[in-house]
Enzyme design. Sequence first.
Site, PDB file in Angstrom:
ATOM      1  N   ASP A  11      45.947  78.245  39.553  1.00 22.36           N
ATOM      2  CA  ASP A  11      47.073  78.118  40.472  1.00 22.36           C
ATOM      3  C   ASP A  11      47.802  76.833  40.090  1.00 22.36           C
ATOM      4  O   ASP A  11      47.297  76.039  39.288  1.00 22.36           O
ATOM      5  CB  ASP A  11      46.569  78.061  41.918  1.00 22.36           C
ATOM      6  CG  ASP A  11      47.700  78.057  42.949  1.00 22.36           C
ATOM      7  OD1 ASP A  11      48.834  78.418  42.580  1.00 22.36           O
ATOM      8  OD2 ASP A  11      47.459  77.665  44.106  1.00 22.36           O
ATOM      9  N   SER A  12      48.958  76.623  40.669  1.00 20.32           N
ATOM     10  CA  SER A  12      49.689  75.386  40.396  1.00 20.32           C
ATOM     11  C   SER A  12      48.988  74.174  40.999  1.00 20.32           C
ATOM     12  O   SER A  12      49.285  73.039  40.637  1.00 20.32           O
ATOM     13  CB  SER A  12      51.117  75.476  40.951  1.00 20.32           C
ATOM     14  OG  SER A  12      51.079  75.643  42.360  1.00 20.32           O
ATOM     15  N   CYS A  74      48.112  82.758  42.357  1.00 19.64           N
ATOM     16  CA  CYS A  74      49.400  82.173  42.748  1.00 19.64           C
ATOM     17  C   CYS A  74      50.419  83.302  42.837  1.00 19.64           C
ATOM     18  O   CYS A  74      50.602  84.049  41.860  1.00 19.64           O
ATOM     19  CB  CYS A  74      49.832  81.137  41.715  1.00 19.64           C
ATOM     20  SG  CYS A  74      51.522  80.540  41.914  1.00 19.64           S
ATOM     21  N   GLU A 152      49.012  70.044  49.043  1.00 20.26           N
ATOM     22  CA  GLU A 152      48.556  69.222  47.923  1.00 20.26           C
ATOM     23  C   GLU A 152      48.291  67.783  48.364  1.00 20.26           C
ATOM     24  O   GLU A 152      47.428  67.106  47.809  1.00 20.26           O
ATOM     25  CB  GLU A 152      49.591  69.237  46.796  1.00 20.26           C
ATOM     26  CG  GLU A 152      49.706  70.571  46.076  1.00 20.26           C
ATOM     27  CD  GLU A 152      48.468  70.918  45.271  1.00 20.26           C
ATOM     28  OE1 GLU A 152      47.779  69.989  44.796  1.00 20.26           O
ATOM     29  OE2 GLU A 152      48.162  72.120  45.127  1.00 20.26           O
ATOM     30  N   CYS A 184      51.824  82.928  49.791  1.00 20.12           N
ATOM     31  CA  CYS A 184      51.464  81.872  48.842  1.00 20.12           C
ATOM     32  C   CYS A 184      50.039  81.450  49.168  1.00 20.12           C
ATOM     33  O   CYS A 184      49.709  81.249  50.339  1.00 20.12           O
ATOM     34  CB  CYS A 184      52.421  80.684  48.951  1.00 20.12           C
ATOM     35  SG  CYS A 184      51.942  79.258  47.942  1.00 20.12           S
ATOM     36  N   HIS A 186      48.534  78.714  48.774  1.00 14.82           N
ATOM     37  CA  HIS A 186      48.453  77.402  49.424  1.00 14.82           C
ATOM     38  C   HIS A 186      48.493  77.515  50.946  1.00 14.82           C
ATOM     39  O   HIS A 186      47.887  76.710  51.655  1.00 14.82           O
ATOM     40  CB  HIS A 186      49.618  76.501  48.980  1.00 14.82           C
ATOM     41  CG  HIS A 186      49.411  75.807  47.681  1.00 14.82           C
ATOM     42  ND1 HIS A 186      49.565  76.431  46.462  1.00 14.82           N
ATOM     43  CD2 HIS A 186      49.060  74.520  47.394  1.00 14.82           C
ATOM     44  CE1 HIS A 186      49.327  75.569  45.495  1.00 14.82           C
ATOM     45  NE2 HIS A 186      49.027  74.402  46.032  1.00 14.82           N
TER      46      HIS A 186
END
Length: 286
Positions: A11-12, A74, A152, A184, A186
Site C-alpha cells: 500500500d502507499s 490500496c 499516516e 480506501c 487507510h
Amino acid sequence: MTQQSPIGIFDSGVGGLSIAKTIQNIMPGEQLIYIADHQFSPYGNKATDILKQRTSLIVEYFIKRGCKAIVVACNTATVHTISYLRTLTDIPIIGVEPALKPASQMSKTGLVGLLATQQTINSDSLLRLKARFEDKVQVELVPCPLFVDLVEQGQLNTEYTRQAVKSYIKPLIEKGIDHLVLGCTHYAFLIHSISQCINELTSKPVTIIEPSMPVCLELKRQLETRGILNKGIYVSPCEDVNDQSKLEFLSTKLESADLSAGIKLNGLFSLLWGTPIDVNTIELAH
C-alpha cells in the site's frame, strides 16, 4: 513457488495493514511481507503512468523474494494499475475494490455513501462499478483528501480528525444513506471516529463496510485453487522474536531509520493486533 512461499502485500502506507491483519486471522499459516510505500505516499494524487511505474517495481521486488501471491492493498493502486501488473507475472494478484455489491444488496433506503480518494473517484473502473448497481441504489461519492495523511500521522481520534470526519459524513447522513462504504484501506483505521460521528448525527442505523474480508477470501480461494495454501502454522526462524515476526514490514524510504515514524507505527500496529507492539521487533528495511 511452494506452500511455504510468502505473500506480498503493499500500500502507499499503513492502510493495507487492516488487510494484512485479516489475512493473518483467516490464514494463520501464511508468512506476509508488507511494503508501505511511504516514499511515494499518497498514491491518491499521482498520475496513472507514475503509479504503474512505481507499483511495477514493488511487484518485481515481490517476485525476487519468491512470493506466491500479491495483494494490492490500496484502492487507488488497484483501479489504476492492477490490469497492467497482471501482465507482468503469472503470480495471482488480488486487488481491492469498494464493496458496493454487498451495500447495494443490503440497503433499505436505496442510498449508499462511498468515501474514497480523489483518484479512485475519478477512475473509469469505479464509474463502471458504480454503474453496475445503479438500478438498485444511488451511490453518493465523497472524496476525502485529509484521511490518508491523518492515518499516516497516527491522528485517529483527535479533535481535528473528528471535525474532518464530520465534514465528509454529515452531507451523506442528511441525504439518508443507510450504508457507508470505505473506498480506501487507510479509512479502516478511522472506523471508530466515523461510527462516533454517525451516532452523533443520526439515530438511524448506518452500516459501515470495509473491504478486507472479501479480499482475503478471494486470496484464499486462489491459493487453494493452485494448491499453495499453507494450512500449517508459520514458525519464525528467530526464536527470540515474538509472534508478529510472521509479518515482515518494509518501508521504501531510502534514508536512515526514522524513529519518530516508528513510534507512530507502534500505535497503528497495536491498534490492529490488540496488543502493545514495538515495530523494532518486526524487520524494518530502509
